[in-house]
Design a protein around this motif. Structure first.
Motif, PDB file in Angstrom:
ATOM      1  N   GLY A 100     -13.148 -19.741  -6.372  1.00 36.62           N
ATOM      2  CA  GLY A 100     -13.738 -18.598  -5.682  1.00 36.62           C
ATOM      3  C   GLY A 100     -13.532 -18.664  -4.181  1.00 36.62           C
ATOM      4  O   GLY A 100     -13.195 -17.656  -3.548  1.00 36.62           O
ATOM      5  N   LEU A 101     -13.700 -19.840  -3.606  1.00 40.91           N
ATOM      6  CA  LEU A 101     -13.489 -20.010  -2.166  1.00 40.91           C
ATOM      7  C   LEU A 101     -12.022 -19.790  -1.798  1.00 40.91           C
ATOM      8  O   LEU A 101     -11.720 -19.153  -0.791  1.00 40.91           O
ATOM      9  N   ARG A 102     -11.130 -20.293  -2.634  1.00 44.18           N
ATOM     10  CA  ARG A 102      -9.697 -20.074  -2.373  1.00 44.18           C
ATOM     11  C   ARG A 102      -9.342 -18.588  -2.483  1.00 44.18           C
ATOM     12  O   ARG A 102      -8.544 -18.079  -1.704  1.00 44.18           O
ATOM     13  N   ALA A 103      -9.943 -17.894  -3.447  1.00 48.21           N
ATOM     14  CA  ALA A 103      -9.680 -16.452  -3.605  1.00 48.21           C
ATOM     15  C   ALA A 103     -10.181 -15.686  -2.382  1.00 48.21           C
ATOM     16  O   ALA A 103      -9.504 -14.767  -1.907  1.00 48.21           O
ATOM     17  N   LEU A 104     -11.345 -16.054  -1.881  1.00 49.50           N
ATOM     18  CA  LEU A 104     -11.853 -15.411  -0.664  1.00 49.50           C
ATOM     19  C   LEU A 104     -10.892 -15.643   0.497  1.00 49.50           C
ATOM     20  O   LEU A 104     -10.545 -14.712   1.219  1.00 49.50           O
ATOM     21  N   HIS A 105     -10.498 -16.890   0.664  1.00 46.26           N
ATOM     22  CA  HIS A 105      -9.599 -17.269   1.759  1.00 46.26           C
ATOM     23  C   HIS A 105      -8.269 -16.516   1.665  1.00 46.26           C
ATOM     24  O   HIS A 105      -7.789 -15.951   2.655  1.00 46.26           O
ATOM     25  N   SER A 106      -7.679 -16.481   0.478  1.00 47.26           N
ATOM     26  CA  SER A 106      -6.392 -15.795   0.323  1.00 47.26           C
ATOM     27  C   SER A 106      -6.549 -14.283   0.454  1.00 47.26           C
ATOM     28  O   SER A 106      -5.584 -13.592   0.776  1.00 47.26           O
ATOM     29  N   GLY A 107      -7.784 -13.771   0.255  1.00 45.09           N
ATOM     30  CA  GLY A 107      -8.050 -12.346   0.416  1.00 45.09           C
ATOM     31  C   GLY A 107      -8.316 -11.940   1.855  1.00 45.09           C
ATOM     32  O   GLY A 107      -8.649 -10.788   2.127  1.00 45.09           O
ATOM     33  N   GLY A 108      -8.210 -12.897   2.790  1.00 49.23           N
ATOM     34  CA  GLY A 108      -8.369 -12.575   4.203  1.00 49.23           C
ATOM     35  C   GLY A 108      -9.712 -12.928   4.791  1.00 49.23           C
ATOM     36  O   GLY A 108      -9.929 -12.753   5.995  1.00 49.23           O
ATOM     37  N   CYS A 109     -10.636 -13.431   3.993  1.00 50.80           N
ATOM     38  CA  CYS A 109     -11.942 -13.843   4.514  1.00 50.80           C
ATOM     39  C   CYS A 109     -11.792 -15.181   5.233  1.00 50.80           C
ATOM     40  O   CYS A 109     -11.188 -16.110   4.704  1.00 50.80           O
ATOM     41  N   LYS A 110     -12.336 -15.254   6.425  1.00 53.16           N
ATOM     42  CA  LYS A 110     -12.330 -16.519   7.157  1.00 53.16           C
ATOM     43  C   LYS A 110     -13.562 -17.300   6.734  1.00 53.16           C
ATOM     44  O   LYS A 110     -14.685 -16.806   6.836  1.00 53.16           O
ATOM     45  N   LEU A 111     -13.354 -18.516   6.268  1.00 52.84           N
ATOM     46  CA  LEU A 111     -14.452 -19.381   5.829  1.00 52.84           C
ATOM     47  C   LEU A 111     -14.593 -20.531   6.806  1.00 52.84           C
ATOM     48  O   LEU A 111     -13.605 -21.218   7.113  1.00 52.84           O
ATOM     49  N   ARG A 112     -15.800 -20.740   7.301  1.00 57.17           N
ATOM     50  CA  ARG A 112     -16.067 -21.789   8.276  1.00 57.17           C
ATOM     51  C   ARG A 112     -17.358 -22.519   7.890  1.00 57.17           C
ATOM     52  O   ARG A 112     -18.243 -21.936   7.276  1.00 57.17           O
ATOM     53  N   ILE A 113     -17.438 -23.750   8.303  1.00 57.91           N
ATOM     54  CA  ILE A 113     -18.688 -24.502   8.199  1.00 57.91           C
ATOM     55  C   ILE A 113     -19.361 -24.428   9.563  1.00 57.91           C
ATOM     56  O   ILE A 113     -18.687 -24.517  10.596  1.00 57.91           O
ATOM     57  N   MET A 114     -20.668 -24.260   9.558  1.00 56.77           N
ATOM     58  CA  MET A 114     -21.393 -24.116  10.820  1.00 56.77           C
ATOM     59  C   MET A 114     -21.412 -25.428  11.588  1.00 56.77           C
ATOM     60  O   MET A 114     -21.796 -26.465  11.063  1.00 56.77           O
ATOM     61  N   LYS A 115     -20.991 -25.352  12.852  1.00 57.02           N
ATOM     62  CA  LYS A 115     -21.037 -26.469  13.786  1.00 57.02           C
ATOM     63  C   LYS A 115     -22.430 -26.512  14.411  1.00 57.02           C
ATOM     64  O   LYS A 115     -23.158 -25.516  14.362  1.00 57.02           O
TER      65      LYS A 115
END
Length: 189
Positions: free
Chosen positions: A133-148
């Motif tokens: 699911g995370l890979r699908a989001l990423h490949s769909g153009g969603c930027k995924l980040r962990i909060m610093k």
């Protein structure tokens, strides 16, 4: 709760999170026992409008569905395909596989929506379905980040009833960020 831009709230209730709830729910610990609610804080900028910045938050326990799905029906009900939207989410944990699939579908259908998701923690990141699911989001153009750590401070100032008191970050905040950042990078390779 759904908040909005400070001058035109669509909900008469407060649009800021209780500081205790923020510190408990957003704490980026590896084992998140008891932290089972999703809080989604959002910023929405619509280009070429005078609406300003829409700001607020959702809790899944106050919606009829997961907060991620509720965002599109409750916070963007008047979606205009002629406008460009820049959306930023700050969530307690990354989306479950069902939400990731629905978000990816929305982004495919609404090419004018740019979404960045900052997560305090990764939700069940070891599960193959979650990783897909995370890979699908990423490949769909969603930027995924962990909060610093800086992101937690920004959230504190932007979304929390803090009486202008500074956030005192927990001792292992930076180490936990690095841990989750590495896990997310491995998943998205």
């Amino acid at each position: 709760m759904v908040g909005g831009n400070p001058s035109t709230l669509r909900n008469p209730r407060k649009d800021r999170i209780d500081p205790f709830i923020f510190k408990f729910q957003f704490k980026n610990v590896e084992y998140s026992s008891g932290r089972n609610k999703t809080i989604l804080c959002y910023l929405v900028h619509k280009e070429k409008t005078n609406d300003g910045l829409l700001r607020g938050y959702l809790e899944d326990e106050h919606t009829s569905t997961h907060a991620e799905e509720a965002f599109f029906t409750q916070c963007l009900p008047d979606y205009d395909p002629a406008l460009k939207y820049t959306v930023t989410w700050y969530v307690t944990s990354s989306p479950c596989s069902a939400c990731a699939k629905k978000i990816a579908e929305v982004l495919r259908a609404r090419k004018n929506v740019r979404l960045t998701i900052f997560s305090a923690r990764l939700f069940w990141w070891e599960e193959a379905e979650i990783q897909a699911g995370l890979r699908a989001l990423h490949s769909g153009g969603c930027k995924l980040r962990i909060m610093k750590p800086l992101d937690f401070s920004y959230m504190w100032d932007t979304f929390v009833e803090n009486d202008e008191q500074p956030l005192n970050l927990w001792e292992d905040c930076k180490e936990n960020y690095e841990y989750y950042h590495e896990k997310l990078a491995d998943i998205l390779q």
